[in-house]
Design a protein around this motif. Structure first.
Motif, mmCIF file in Angstrom:
data_model
loop_
_atom_site.group_PDB
_atom_site.id
_atom_site.type_symbol
_atom_site.label_atom_id
_atom_site.label_comp_id
_atom_site.label_asym_id
_atom_site.label_seq_id
_atom_site.Cartn_x
_atom_site.Cartn_y
_atom_site.Cartn_z
ATOM 1 N N ASN A 224 6.986 10.045 -3.147
ATOM 2 C CA ASN A 224 8.182 11.255 -4.141
ATOM 3 C C ASN A 224 7.322 12.658 -4.021
ATOM 4 O O ASN A 224 7.112 11.552 -5.330
ATOM 5 N N GLY A 225 7.043 13.774 -3.176
ATOM 6 C CA GLY A 225 6.044 14.486 -4.380
ATOM 7 C C GLY A 225 4.513 13.938 -4.287
ATOM 8 O O GLY A 225 4.045 13.328 -2.851
ATOM 9 N N ARG A 226 4.220 13.693 -5.096
ATOM 10 C CA ARG A 226 2.475 12.903 -4.893
ATOM 11 C C ARG A 226 2.441 11.625 -4.799
ATOM 12 O O ARG A 226 1.768 11.343 -4.947
ATOM 13 N N PHE A 227 3.411 11.090 -5.532
ATOM 14 C CA PHE A 227 3.765 10.520 -5.934
ATOM 15 C C PHE A 227 3.888 8.716 -4.547
ATOM 16 O O PHE A 227 5.330 9.356 -3.544
ATOM 17 N N CYS A 228 3.689 7.370 -4.558
ATOM 18 C CA CYS A 228 4.006 6.163 -3.390
ATOM 19 C C CYS A 228 5.137 6.303 -4.019
ATOM 20 O O CYS A 228 5.850 6.062 -5.287
ATOM 21 N N THR A 229 6.038 5.342 -3.277
ATOM 22 C CA THR A 229 7.316 5.182 -3.686
ATOM 23 C C THR A 229 7.022 3.285 -2.677
ATOM 24 O O THR A 229 6.502 2.905 -1.977
ATOM 25 N N LYS B 244 9.291 2.956 -7.977
ATOM 26 C CA LYS B 244 8.948 1.489 -8.060
ATOM 27 C C LYS B 244 7.337 1.963 -8.219
ATOM 28 O O LYS B 244 7.194 0.409 -8.003
ATOM 29 N N ASN B 245 7.250 2.762 -9.318
ATOM 30 C CA ASN B 245 5.695 2.508 -9.321
ATOM 31 C C ASN B 245 5.570 3.413 -10.712
ATOM 32 O O ASN B 245 4.683 4.211 -10.783
ATOM 33 N N PRO B 246 5.481 2.677 -11.140
ATOM 34 C CA PRO B 246 5.188 2.708 -12.944
ATOM 35 C C PRO B 246 4.054 3.444 -13.622
ATOM 36 O O PRO B 246 3.055 3.908 -14.416
ATOM 37 N N LEU B 247 2.566 3.045 -12.687
ATOM 38 C CA LEU B 247 1.451 2.953 -13.046
ATOM 39 C C LEU B 247 1.403 4.766 -12.152
ATOM 40 O O LEU B 247 -0.250 5.018 -12.064
ATOM 41 N N ASN B 248 2.479 4.803 -11.336
ATOM 42 C CA ASN B 248 2.145 6.598 -10.904
ATOM 43 C C ASN B 248 0.528 6.891 -10.164
ATOM 44 O O ASN B 248 0.231 6.786 -10.037
ATOM 45 N N ILE B 249 0.956 5.737 -9.007
ATOM 46 C CA ILE B 249 -0.291 5.550 -7.887
ATOM 47 C C ILE B 249 -0.110 7.177 -6.620
ATOM 48 O O ILE B 249 1.613 7.221 -6.258
ATOM 49 N N GLU B 250 -0.759 7.572 -6.587
ATOM 50 C CA GLU B 250 -0.864 8.506 -5.664
ATOM 51 C C GLU B 250 -0.632 8.677 -4.729
ATOM 52 O O GLU B 250 -1.792 7.770 -4.293
ATOM 53 N N TYR B 251 0.119 8.914 -3.696
ATOM 54 C CA TYR B 251 0.361 8.759 -2.298
ATOM 55 C C TYR B 251 -1.425 9.333 -1.537
ATOM 56 O O TYR B 251 -1.456 10.724 -1.682
ATOM 57 N N ASN B 252 -2.168 8.956 -0.551
ATOM 58 C CA ASN B 252 -2.757 9.216 0.792
ATOM 59 C C ASN B 252 -2.591 8.773 1.758
ATOM 60 O O ASN B 252 -2.184 7.802 1.827
ATOM 61 N N SER C 225 6.979 -4.066 -8.494
ATOM 62 C CA SER C 225 5.131 -5.179 -8.635
ATOM 63 C C SER C 225 4.802 -4.481 -7.280
ATOM 64 O O SER C 225 3.409 -5.383 -7.898
ATOM 65 N N GLY C 226 5.431 -4.346 -6.982
ATOM 66 C CA GLY C 226 4.618 -3.603 -5.442
ATOM 67 C C GLY C 226 3.034 -3.183 -6.345
ATOM 68 O O GLY C 226 1.571 -2.797 -5.770
ATOM 69 N N ALA C 227 2.871 -1.868 -6.996
ATOM 70 C CA ALA C 227 2.063 -1.621 -7.756
ATOM 71 C C ALA C 227 1.063 -2.360 -8.925
ATOM 72 O O ALA C 227 0.173 -1.635 -8.781
ATOM 73 N N PHE C 228 2.077 -3.185 -9.213
ATOM 74 C CA PHE C 228 0.987 -3.628 -10.115
ATOM 75 C C PHE C 228 0.182 -4.646 -9.006
ATOM 76 O O PHE C 228 -0.957 -5.475 -9.226
ATOM 77 N N VAL C 229 0.887 -5.269 -7.783
ATOM 78 C CA VAL C 229 -0.122 -6.398 -6.991
ATOM 79 C C VAL C 229 -1.328 -5.251 -6.213
ATOM 80 O O VAL C 229 -2.705 -5.975 -6.637
ATOM 81 N N LEU C 230 -1.524 -4.059 -6.735
ATOM 82 C CA LEU C 230 -2.556 -3.145 -6.013
ATOM 83 C C LEU C 230 -3.459 -3.154 -7.204
ATOM 84 O O LEU C 230 -4.496 -3.249 -6.750
#
Length: 54
Positions: A35-40, A15-23, A45-50
């Motif tokens: 999930n690996g290096r990406f946020c879940t 649910k991260n179509p912009l492939n925002i990396e996890y930190n 829409s959570g990624a778009f809100v960011l």
């Protein structure tokens, strides 16, 4: 045919179509983990809100 939640692009499954990396320093609204290096996210829409700051 795949079972629900399996297959498809990683960004869609996370649910991260912009492939925002996890930190670990970031606790984004709607983020459920990684999930690996990406946020879940709990909703797609959570990624778009960011990005849009909505």
């Amino acid at each position: 045919m795949t079972k629900s939640g399996q297959g498809g692009a990683v960004g869609i499954r996370n649910k991260n179509p912009l492939n925002i990396e996890y930190n670990e320093r970031n606790n984004w609204k709607g983020q459920t983990g990684r999930n690996g290096r990406f946020c879940t996210f709990s909703i797609i829409s959570g990624a778009f809100v960011l990005v849009l700051g909505c």
